[in-house]
Design a protein around this motif. Sequence first.
Motif, mmCIF file in Angstrom:
data_model
loop_
_atom_site.group_PDB
_atom_site.id
_atom_site.type_symbol
_atom_site.label_atom_id
_atom_site.label_comp_id
_atom_site.label_asym_id
_atom_site.label_seq_id
_atom_site.Cartn_x
_atom_site.Cartn_y
_atom_site.Cartn_z
ATOM 1 N N ALA A 284 0.614 -1.830 -0.417
ATOM 2 C CA ALA A 284 -0.104 -0.081 -0.196
ATOM 3 C C ALA A 284 0.736 1.330 0.385
ATOM 4 N N ASP A 285 0.391 2.275 -0.574
ATOM 5 C CA ASP A 285 1.176 3.609 -0.612
ATOM 6 C C ASP A 285 2.699 3.587 -0.909
ATOM 7 N N ASN A 286 2.596 2.497 -2.162
ATOM 8 C CA ASN A 286 3.527 2.187 -2.586
ATOM 9 C C ASN A 286 3.705 3.215 -4.262
ATOM 10 N N PRO A 287 4.097 4.186 -4.627
ATOM 11 C CA PRO A 287 3.566 3.712 -5.826
ATOM 12 C C PRO A 287 4.391 3.720 -6.615
ATOM 13 N N ALA A 288 5.594 3.658 -6.631
ATOM 14 C CA ALA A 288 6.307 3.151 -7.524
ATOM 15 C C ALA A 288 5.985 1.433 -8.593
ATOM 16 N N LEU A 289 5.251 0.599 -7.485
ATOM 17 C CA LEU A 289 4.298 -0.391 -7.631
ATOM 18 C C LEU A 289 3.411 -0.308 -7.942
ATOM 19 N N LEU A 290 2.654 0.524 -7.955
ATOM 20 C CA LEU A 290 1.417 0.942 -8.278
ATOM 21 C C LEU A 290 1.407 1.369 -9.772
ATOM 22 N N HIS A 291 2.525 2.091 -10.240
ATOM 23 C CA HIS A 291 2.643 2.490 -11.762
ATOM 24 C C HIS A 291 2.893 1.380 -12.125
ATOM 25 N N ALA A 292 4.001 -0.289 -11.846
ATOM 26 C CA ALA A 292 4.347 -1.122 -12.473
ATOM 27 C C ALA A 292 2.866 -1.976 -12.687
ATOM 28 N N ASN B 64 7.689 -12.129 4.777
ATOM 29 C CA ASN B 64 5.915 -11.257 4.930
ATOM 30 C C ASN B 64 5.352 -10.449 3.643
ATOM 31 N N LEU B 65 6.590 -10.203 2.887
ATOM 32 C CA LEU B 65 6.159 -9.656 1.401
ATOM 33 C C LEU B 65 6.328 -10.306 0.297
ATOM 34 N N GLY B 66 6.453 -10.966 0.790
ATOM 35 C CA GLY B 66 6.344 -12.403 -0.370
ATOM 36 C C GLY B 66 5.779 -12.443 -0.468
ATOM 37 N N ALA B 67 4.798 -12.831 1.086
ATOM 38 C CA ALA B 67 3.511 -13.627 1.201
ATOM 39 C C ALA B 67 2.884 -12.925 0.473
ATOM 40 N N GLU B 68 2.522 -11.817 0.751
ATOM 41 C CA GLU B 68 2.128 -11.065 0.326
ATOM 42 C C GLU B 68 1.199 -11.186 -1.138
ATOM 43 N N LEU B 69 2.630 -11.241 -2.026
ATOM 44 C CA LEU B 69 2.865 -10.505 -3.129
ATOM 45 C C LEU B 69 2.413 -11.906 -3.616
ATOM 46 N N LYS B 70 3.180 -12.437 -3.604
ATOM 47 C CA LYS B 70 2.028 -14.107 -3.970
ATOM 48 C C LYS B 70 0.767 -13.824 -4.042
ATOM 49 N N LYS B 71 0.360 -13.343 -2.977
ATOM 50 C CA LYS B 71 -1.477 -13.642 -3.308
ATOM 51 C C LYS B 71 -2.234 -12.903 -3.909
ATOM 52 N N ILE B 72 -0.811 -11.650 -4.699
ATOM 53 C CA ILE B 72 -1.834 -10.710 -5.725
ATOM 54 C C ILE B 72 -1.177 -11.535 -7.550
ATOM 55 N N GLY B 73 -0.407 -12.338 -7.116
ATOM 56 C CA GLY B 73 0.397 -12.698 -8.657
ATOM 57 C C GLY B 73 1.358 -13.022 -8.617
ATOM 58 N N ALA B 74 2.621 -12.693 -7.541
ATOM 59 C CA ALA B 74 4.329 -12.353 -7.869
ATOM 60 C C ALA B 74 4.897 -12.974 -7.232
ATOM 61 N N ASN B 75 5.869 -13.527 -7.336
ATOM 62 C CA ASN B 75 6.277 -13.864 -6.227
ATOM 63 C C ASN B 75 7.736 -12.774 -6.310
ATOM 64 N N ARG C 285 -3.236 0.066 -2.565
ATOM 65 C CA ARG C 285 -2.726 -1.293 -3.093
ATOM 66 C C ARG C 285 -2.711 -1.687 -4.196
ATOM 67 N N PRO C 286 -1.917 -2.072 -4.729
ATOM 68 C CA PRO C 286 -2.547 -2.628 -6.260
ATOM 69 C C PRO C 286 -3.501 -3.884 -5.847
ATOM 70 N N ALA C 287 -4.752 -4.297 -6.336
ATOM 71 C CA ALA C 287 -5.131 -5.039 -6.812
ATOM 72 C C ALA C 287 -4.949 -6.815 -6.849
ATOM 73 N N GLU C 288 -3.861 -6.494 -8.198
ATOM 74 C CA GLU C 288 -3.441 -8.086 -8.774
ATOM 75 C C GLU C 288 -2.329 -7.213 -9.664
ATOM 76 N N LEU C 289 -1.054 -8.219 -9.609
ATOM 77 C CA LEU C 289 -0.653 -8.304 -10.257
ATOM 78 C C LEU C 289 0.393 -9.274 -11.606
ATOM 79 N N ARG C 290 0.232 -9.355 -13.078
ATOM 80 C CA ARG C 290 0.943 -9.976 -13.846
ATOM 81 C C ARG C 290 1.690 -10.587 -13.116
ATOM 82 N N GLY C 291 3.003 -11.516 -12.597
ATOM 83 C CA GLY C 291 3.854 -12.148 -12.813
ATOM 84 C C GLY C 291 4.149 -12.461 -13.702
ATOM 85 N N HIS C 292 5.306 -13.047 -14.011
ATOM 86 C CA HIS C 292 6.033 -13.795 -14.491
ATOM 87 C C HIS C 292 6.508 -15.467 -14.583
#
Length: 471
Positions: free
Chosen positions: A16-24, A58-69, A165-172
């Motif tokens: 949340a409140d991460n402008p760079a991640l939201l941009h990505a 913790n960050l890795g676990a939260e990223l995984k929930k929205i689609g990225a590792n 906070r981004p709702a979803e990320l397109r992981g690779h």
Amino acid sequence: MSKSIIYWFRQDLRLADNPALLHASQTGKRIIPIYIFDPNDRPIGMAASWWREQSLINLGAELKKIGANLNFYEGRPLEILQKLASFYDADEFVWSRQYDGYSVARDKEIKQTFSDKGIQCASFNASLLFEPWLIKNKSGSHFKVFSPFWRQCMAENQPDSPCPRPAELRGHPDIDPFQIPLPATPLDEDADLVTEEWTPGESGAYQQLEKFVEEGLAIYAEFRDFPDRLATSRLSPYLRWGEISPRQIWSKIQFVKSHESFSEKTVTKFLAEIGWREFSYHLIFHVPEMATQNLQPSFNDFPWEENEKALQLWKEGNTGYPLVDAGMRELRRTGYMHNRVRMITASFLIKHLMIDWRAGEKYFWDRLLDACPANNIAGWQWVAGSGADAAPFFRIFNPIIQGEKFDPNGSYTKRFIPELAHLEQKHLFSPWKSKSDRVELDFQEGQYPDPIVEHEYARNRALEAFQQIRR
């Protein structure tokens, strides 16, 4: 195949409140979140390493929930990013800005290198309310004193609102061969870092902010200097690792201020502490050499003493001054120290023992959970009198009086110095006096050391040294 975007986490370990991640997330590209262990960055100590490890898990676990590792790497960032750009066919890198001299120079080199190759690098503010170059004095230069700096911040600027906070990320889907496992942090046997008081990670940061608003904010202005009271926010480790942003804190405090009956005094006082953090980053950005050099050139001639024995006794919490020793033992065991006690212990090292502030700064950096590249430096120089907006050198804390004033019941001191637990309050901060007192005391000679230096002698010696550099 569409191009990829690589997000480089640094000290912004949140969603949340991460402008760079939201941009990505809004580019539509496949995103590869990474963390790099940079061997050229200033090494952090055990406590901070432990916190970072827990936060990254913790960050890795939260990223995984929205689609990225979250992937981990070790080495020179430019070389790693070049390999990743090739492997993932990435045409963009994004990150949150850092402001210390090394990070600024490193990031500038990376941007230039990839710009020459037609690969975009975009950086965003995730750590501060205001960018350091936006706040200027009347002459167009940076501020050197806190009060006018903060007045300028409040007069002409409003912090941006936190972004979602981004709702979803397109992981690779591809896995590159350069990754490493997350390194584990070995802990000292006497470390007590895993307690109910600390929950590293983004959710822990929100919980701590809520706890402070409910239990500490109302009494902050009155009791913030008392280490036995739950009157401080204890958000510093979360801010250090970016698990919460100052914008989120600012927004929350403004909300509760408008909806609840907190006094203007206590809210203003707390937000000014957020302002001091801003000022520290303002200084380290504009004067990066302050990390190792006195901001006040007159202190270059200060007659510091080389006293390894005294330095070690200070580190161990065996100076013979109970409040100083309680603070140093708290730091050694828990990786934390109350802010008032930080000032007292720092003053003792510098002004009672005449030891260079850089030795103390290094030890705090090695031991603190919240070891901050800006706050730690600025705080030590403030106490020494060598920095911007410095406390006058002749302001020398009396550790006996400080204990009597700010730990009036002795509960903080006795918690970390159990050998003094049964000492009467009148002798707690000068236990050597109990040896000649006729009152029966539960105090065994030899359990706790005598003072390594007498206060009045140390004070006079420090003042004389200060006069030498003024002549």
